[in-house]
Design a protein around this motif. Structure first.
Motif, PDB file in Angstrom:
ATOM      1  N   THR A 105       0.860  -1.182   0.000  1.00 39.05           N
ATOM      2  CA  THR A 105       0.000   0.000   0.000  1.00 39.05           C
ATOM      3  C   THR A 105       0.893   1.227   0.000  1.00 39.05           C
ATOM      4  N   THR A 106       0.624   2.162  -0.911  1.00 41.88           N
ATOM      5  CA  THR A 106       1.378   3.415  -0.958  1.00 41.88           C
ATOM      6  C   THR A 106       0.420   4.574  -0.749  1.00 41.88           C
ATOM      7  N   PHE A 107       0.982   5.685  -0.272  1.00 43.24           N
ATOM      8  CA  PHE A 107       0.182   6.849   0.097  1.00 43.24           C
ATOM      9  C   PHE A 107       0.786   8.106  -0.526  1.00 43.24           C
ATOM     10  N   PRO A 108      -0.041   9.000  -1.077  1.00 39.54           N
ATOM     11  CA  PRO A 108       0.493  10.227  -1.674  1.00 39.54           C
ATOM     12  C   PRO A 108       0.987  11.220  -0.619  1.00 39.54           C
ATOM     13  N   LYS A 109       0.469  11.119   0.596  1.00 38.92           N
ATOM     14  CA  LYS A 109       0.869  12.035   1.667  1.00 38.92           C
ATOM     15  C   LYS A 109       1.080  11.251   2.954  1.00 38.92           C
ATOM     16  N   GLU A 110       1.995  11.730   3.767  1.00 40.43           N
ATOM     17  CA  GLU A 110       2.300  11.073   5.024  1.00 40.43           C
ATOM     18  C   GLU A 110       1.083  11.001   5.947  1.00 40.43           C
ATOM     19  N   LYS A 111       0.238  12.020   5.903  1.00 36.16           N
ATOM     20  CA  LYS A 111      -0.941  12.022   6.780  1.00 36.16           C
ATOM     21  C   LYS A 111      -1.871  10.862   6.459  1.00 36.16           C
ATOM     22  N   HIS A 112      -1.948  10.454   5.179  1.00 37.58           N
ATOM     23  CA  HIS A 112      -2.784   9.316   4.803  1.00 37.58           C
ATOM     24  C   HIS A 112      -2.200   8.027   5.381  1.00 37.58           C
ATOM     25  N   GLN A 113      -0.871   7.915   5.364  1.00 37.54           N
ATOM     26  CA  GLN A 113      -0.230   6.742   5.931  1.00 37.54           C
ATOM     27  C   GLN A 113      -0.481   6.665   7.446  1.00 37.54           C
TER      28      GLN A 113
END
Length: 168
Positions: A105-113
């Motif tokens: 799973t990858t996230f465009p922003k750290e906050k989503h992670q």
């Protein structure tokens, strides 16, 4: 057939809409000219041979590229990924190899992670966590993948993350 008479010009200043249209037209023409001028001049055979070569990516490069690319992480682990989710907040793909199955799973922003990790803590799983990417798998497989990708193995205890001693 009657001919239409041309409208007389007012001679006044251009309206904002006309200025915007003129600027858009000028920009489009400039872009077309630049694209045509920078064509590179390769023939089809040369272009095909270049596209058939797969780039080699090291784990260090993956730390830079990986935040947006499930496919890059999968290729580093020698897996052909099957994308399952493409959303604004994350991309998700599954890999099935001889070593076992795992989810990238990858996230465009750290906050989503962070949100994803906070939510997943209720499931008490173990994850390999890198810069804006997470891999879900059995702990033994996560250790193998960590040697290739880097990152930290995190065990979720239900009350927040707890790093295992193997984290880097």
């Amino acid at each position: 057939m009657p001919q239409q008479r041309p409208r007389p010009r007012t001679g006044g200043p251009s309206t904002p809409a006309r200025l915007v249209r003129r600027a858009a037209l000028a920009g489009s023409l400039a872009l077309i000219l630049l694209t045509a001028a920078c064509g590179g001049g390769e023939d089809d055979a040369a272009a095909r041979s270049k596209s058939s070569k797969k780039p080699t990516i090291s784990a260090r490069e993956a730390q830079i590229v990986a935040p947006a690319k499930v496919e890059v992480i999968a290729s580093l682990t020698k897996c052909k990924v099957e994308i399952r989710v493409e959303a604004e907040e994350l991309r998700d793909g599954v890999c099935r190899t001889e070593r076992g199955a795992y989810l990238i799973t990858t996230f465009p922003k750290e906050k989503h992670q962070r949100t994803w990790l906070d939510t997943s803590s209720m499931y008490q799983g173990t994850y390999l966590v890198g810069p804006r990417w997470v891999i879900s798998a059995q702990p033994k497989l996560l250790e193998q993948l960590r040697s290739t990708l880097g990152g930290s193995v995190i065990r979720m205890t239900g009350m927040g993350p707890a790093s295992t001693p193997s984290s880097s």
